[in-house]
Scaffold this motif. Structure first.
Motif, PDB file in Angstrom:
ATOM      1  N   MET A 188      36.832 157.913   0.511  1.00  0.00           N
ATOM      2  CA  MET A 188      38.024 157.287   0.041  1.00  0.00           C
ATOM      3  C   MET A 188      38.083 157.358  -1.619  1.00  0.00           C
ATOM      4  N   GLU A 189      37.000 156.951  -1.940  1.00  0.00           N
ATOM      5  CA  GLU A 189      36.711 156.589  -3.562  1.00  0.00           C
ATOM      6  C   GLU A 189      36.781 158.082  -4.257  1.00  0.00           C
ATOM      7  N   CYS A 190      36.293 159.051  -3.478  1.00  0.00           N
ATOM      8  CA  CYS A 190      36.156 160.184  -4.021  1.00  0.00           C
ATOM      9  C   CYS A 190      37.697 160.978  -3.901  1.00  0.00           C
ATOM     10  N   HIS A 191      38.348 160.783  -2.887  1.00  0.00           N
ATOM     11  CA  HIS A 191      39.766 161.176  -2.870  1.00  0.00           C
ATOM     12  C   HIS A 191      40.490 160.715  -3.814  1.00  0.00           C
ATOM     13  N   ALA A 192      40.440 159.303  -4.327  1.00  0.00           N
ATOM     14  CA  ALA A 192      41.097 158.802  -5.452  1.00  0.00           C
ATOM     15  C   ALA A 192      40.653 159.126  -6.648  1.00  0.00           C
ATOM     16  N   LYS A 193      39.603 159.528  -7.067  1.00  0.00           N
ATOM     17  CA  LYS A 193      39.151 159.815  -8.379  1.00  0.00           C
ATOM     18  C   LYS A 193      38.987 161.113  -8.673  1.00  0.00           C
ATOM     19  N   LEU A 194      38.591 162.121  -7.693  1.00  0.00           N
ATOM     20  CA  LEU A 194      38.801 163.388  -8.008  1.00  0.00           C
ATOM     21  C   LEU A 194      40.179 164.049  -7.841  1.00  0.00           C
ATOM     22  N   PRO A 195      40.603 164.931  -8.621  1.00  0.00           N
ATOM     23  CA  PRO A 195      42.003 165.536  -8.659  1.00  0.00           C
ATOM     24  C   PRO A 195      42.320 166.391  -7.496  1.00  0.00           C
ATOM     25  N   PHE A 196      41.325 166.936  -6.772  1.00  0.00           N
ATOM     26  CA  PHE A 196      41.785 167.964  -5.921  1.00  0.00           C
ATOM     27  C   PHE A 196      42.524 167.790  -4.722  1.00  0.00           C
ATOM     28  N   CYS A 197      42.141 166.668  -3.929  1.00  0.00           N
ATOM     29  CA  CYS A 197      42.831 166.266  -2.703  1.00  0.00           C
ATOM     30  C   CYS A 197      44.465 165.785  -3.063  1.00  0.00           C
ATOM     31  N   ARG A 198      44.683 165.077  -4.197  1.00  0.00           N
ATOM     32  CA  ARG A 198      46.025 164.719  -4.322  1.00  0.00           C
ATOM     33  C   ARG A 198      46.896 165.954  -4.743  1.00  0.00           C
ATOM     34  N   ILE A 199      46.258 166.888  -5.476  1.00  0.00           N
ATOM     35  CA  ILE A 199      46.952 167.870  -5.908  1.00  0.00           C
ATOM     36  C   ILE A 199      47.293 169.003  -4.639  1.00  0.00           C
ATOM     37  N   THR A 200      46.351 169.217  -3.849  1.00  0.00           N
ATOM     38  CA  THR A 200      46.733 170.192  -2.664  1.00  0.00           C
ATOM     39  C   THR A 200      47.737 169.534  -1.815  1.00  0.00           C
ATOM     40  N   GLN A 201      47.593 168.127  -1.428  1.00  0.00           N
ATOM     41  CA  GLN A 201      48.166 167.193  -0.585  1.00  0.00           C
ATOM     42  C   GLN A 201      49.492 167.285  -0.946  1.00  0.00           C
ATOM     43  N   SER A 377      26.947 155.419  -9.570  1.00  0.00           N
ATOM     44  CA  SER A 377      28.038 154.949  -8.592  1.00  0.00           C
ATOM     45  C   SER A 377      27.499 155.148  -6.898  1.00  0.00           C
ATOM     46  N   PRO A 378      27.192 154.098  -6.453  1.00  0.00           N
ATOM     47  CA  PRO A 378      26.985 154.294  -4.949  1.00  0.00           C
ATOM     48  C   PRO A 378      27.745 155.159  -4.337  1.00  0.00           C
ATOM     49  N   CYS A 379      28.907 155.350  -4.263  1.00  0.00           N
ATOM     50  CA  CYS A 379      29.714 156.209  -3.691  1.00  0.00           C
ATOM     51  C   CYS A 379      29.457 157.832  -4.107  1.00  0.00           C
ATOM     52  N   ALA A 381      26.750 158.754  -5.108  1.00  0.00           N
ATOM     53  CA  ALA A 381      25.499 159.142  -4.340  1.00  0.00           C
ATOM     54  C   ALA A 381      25.537 159.557  -2.952  1.00  0.00           C
ATOM     55  N   ILE A 382      26.467 158.714  -2.078  1.00  0.00           N
ATOM     56  CA  ILE A 382      26.653 159.369  -0.926  1.00  0.00           C
ATOM     57  C   ILE A 382      27.351 160.728  -0.744  1.00  0.00           C
ATOM     58  N   ILE A 383      28.246 160.807  -1.664  1.00  0.00           N
ATOM     59  CA  ILE A 383      28.958 162.080  -1.650  1.00  0.00           C
ATOM     60  C   ILE A 383      28.193 163.409  -1.736  1.00  0.00           C
ATOM     61  N   GLU A 384      27.318 163.220  -2.942  1.00  0.00           N
ATOM     62  CA  GLU A 384      26.339 164.230  -3.253  1.00  0.00           C
ATOM     63  C   GLU A 384      24.882 164.199  -2.117  1.00  0.00           C
ATOM     64  N   GLY A 385      24.705 163.187  -1.685  1.00  0.00           N
ATOM     65  CA  GLY A 385      23.402 163.176  -1.018  1.00  0.00           C
ATOM     66  C   GLY A 385      23.592 163.397   0.444  1.00  0.00           C
ATOM     67  N   MET A 386      24.962 163.177   1.087  1.00  0.00           N
ATOM     68  CA  MET A 386      25.309 163.512   2.183  1.00  0.00           C
ATOM     69  C   MET A 386      26.031 164.751   2.155  1.00  0.00           C
ATOM     70  N   PHE A 387      27.334 164.722   1.862  1.00  0.00           N
ATOM     71  CA  PHE A 387      28.390 165.530   2.272  1.00  0.00           C
ATOM     72  C   PHE A 387      28.235 166.809   1.428  1.00  0.00           C
ATOM     73  N   LEU A 388      27.911 166.918   0.126  1.00  0.00           N
ATOM     74  CA  LEU A 388      27.553 168.052  -0.419  1.00  0.00           C
ATOM     75  C   LEU A 388      26.345 168.744  -0.313  1.00  0.00           C
ATOM     76  N   ARG A 389      25.132 167.694   0.114  1.00  0.00           N
ATOM     77  CA  ARG A 389      23.870 168.267   0.281  1.00  0.00           C
ATOM     78  C   ARG A 389      23.904 169.042   1.670  1.00  0.00           C
ATOM     79  N   GLU A 390      24.863 168.507   2.706  1.00  0.00           N
ATOM     80  CA  GLU A 390      24.950 169.060   3.928  1.00  0.00           C
ATOM     81  C   GLU A 390      25.527 170.607   3.742  1.00  0.00           C
TER      82      GLU A 390
END
Length: 474
Positions: A188-201, A377-379, A381-390
């Motif tokens: 949710m924090e990534c969705h809010a702070k990065l521009p891509f999701c809002r632009i595409t949606q 940012s803990p969020c 770290a999660i985005i990079e360490g979980m989702f992008l890493r996967e």
């Protein structure tokens, strides 16, 4: 998975409400000097023979600025190869040059792996590991995860045992789709702070309004609903359509979990009631491999719109399922289908092409995270360490039907959809206007790039395309 469905019901141009944009505004280790000698020794050819004929040439003519972004460094390392680096060292800052060395080492390791020179590849990866870091700058971070993936791939290829246990902090039990449905705080924090999701949606919503905005009964099919909050924007736009009152907005959400989707339906139903919009919400619990036209229960007087965000590529490992899905979509005869996919050919037959496509997009994403989120940012770290890493792990190590994280470029999708009688529609000026408005509402908007690609739009970061949005009809 057996498909199920359930219903939650409540008895001049349409554009996305501008108020939403106002709300949207409310942010060293070094390589040993011997590293380049190893690159010279194990990466002797500038032109990688495994690369396809369409790959970019390895010799370039360009000028280096004093400060290079992560995207720049990765591009330079890919193109220069093992050529004369003296002018790079004289033009780049010391930190940039060290990052450039690290990127070159990663390229050399991947090249050696692609030629089954596993010992040489391991040696280069071990040197990379000395400078790569989970907590460093974007280059050090992205190299860390690619080194990890390549080391695992070499172990698999040489018959070694791959450790299944992930490092602490990199474990998760949810898929990306389930994480979105459960409103995972990091996403949710990534969705809010990065521009891509809002632009595409927001651009997708405007494209839908451009094509069904005057219809009295609209049936919107979301092929992979995530948090679903963007449909409240669509509702507000339709509520402002006084010249042609809406008789019914029906949303059918396809997803993996009835319980998670039910909560989204309740929230959207409540919002529709506050706007006095006739609204129905239906759930189809199914994966896309089993979707059938009869699950959607179309009424004769409904105008159908389909929204597909990062869904088509998930079926690339199963071509017959992808073809079946397109056949089903064709039978639904949508007035409009908006399709959003990652703009990268990580499904290429040659390893180095897949590797470079994945590295380019990953570098842009890590660079974007550096600009839009705090480094500690803990969020993040999660985005990079979980989702992008996967995603990186799957792209490097998986093959065959395990390759569920691969993507194709828009050229592939245009040819594929054309086979099923789909015709691409040009995005309207209003849609491009919405994209620009949303981009400029983000503090990091100056690095976000919006480019016309045929009749669609490529959304990228510092010139590297990340998402492609295209609009279709039968």
């Amino acid at each position: 998975m057996a498909p199920q469905h359930e219903e939650i019901t409540k008895g001049a141009r349409t554009t996305v409400p501008i108020s939403f944009f106002a709300e949207a505004k409310n942010k060293n280790q070094f390589l040993p000097s011997a590293s380049l000698h190893l690159i010279k020794k194990h990466h002797e050819s500038k032109v990688m023979p495994e690369q396809s004929p369409t790959s970019e040439p390895s010799n370039i003519s360009c000028s280096l600025s004093l400060e290079l972004s992560t995207v720049d460094i990765i591009k330079m390392a890919k193109k220069i190869g093992s050529g004369d680096l003296s002018y790079v060292k004289s033009a780049a800052s010391p930190e940039n040059y060290k990052d450039f060395e690290l990127a070159l080492l990663l390229q050399a390791a991947a090249f050696n792996f692609s030629n089954q020179q596993f010992v040489h590849a391991r040696n280069l990866l071990n040197i990379c590991q000395d400078s790569a870091s989970l907590n460093g700058n974007p280059i050090q971070r992205v190299v860390y995860y690619f080194v990890e993936a390549l080391q695992e791939k070499i172990t698999m290829e040489t018959g070694g045992e791959v450790l299944q246990e992930k490092p602490e902090g990199n474990r998760r039990d949810l898929t990306v789709e389930e994480a979105f449905l459960s409103l995972h705080p990091a996403l949710m924090e990534c969705h809010a702070k990065l521009p891509f999701c809002r632009i595409t949606q927001f651009t997708a919503i405007q494209a839908i309004l451009d094509n069904v905005g005057s219809a009295k009964r609209i049936h919107l099919i979301d092929l992979g609903i995530k948090c679903g909050t963007q449909w409240s924007v669509l509702m507000q736009a339709l509520a402002n359509r006084h010249e042609c009152p809406l008789e019914l907005l029906k949303i059918t959400a396809v997803g993996p979990s009835k319980e998670m989707i039910e909560e989204i339906g309740k929230q959207l139903s409540s919002f529709a009631a506050s706007l006095n919009i006739p609204f129905a919400f239906r759930i189809v619990v199914s994966d896309l491999q089993n979707v059938d036209q009869y699950l959607f229960q179309l009424a004769a007087n409904e105008v159908v719109a389909i929204y597909s965000e990062l869904r088509m590529a998930s079926l690339l490992a199963w071509p017959h399922h992808l073809e079946s899905l397109l056949s089903t979509i064709k039978k639904l005869r949508p007035r409009v289908m908006v399709m959003i996919e990652i703009e990268a050919n990580t499904n290429a037959p040659l390893f180095m092409d897949r590797f470079n496509a994945s590295l380019s997009v990953s570098a842009a994403l890590f660079d974007c995270l550096e600009s839009c989120m705090d480094r500690d940012s803990p969020c993040r770290a999660i985005i990079e360490g979980m989702f992008l890493r996967e995603g990186i792990q799957y792209l490097i190590t998986s093959r065959g039907k395990e390759s569920i994280h691969r993507q194709e470029s828009i050229g592939f999708w245009r040819a594929f959809l054309k086979r099923f009688g789909m015709v691409e529609i040009a995005l309207s000026n209003w849609a491009f206007c919405q994209a620009n408005l949303v981009a400029k509402s983000n503090p990091c908007w100056s690095s976000c790039t919006l480019e016309v690609n045929g009749k669609g739009m490529a959304i990228g970061w510092k010139g590297t395309p990340i998402h492609m949005l295209s609009v279709w009809k039968c």
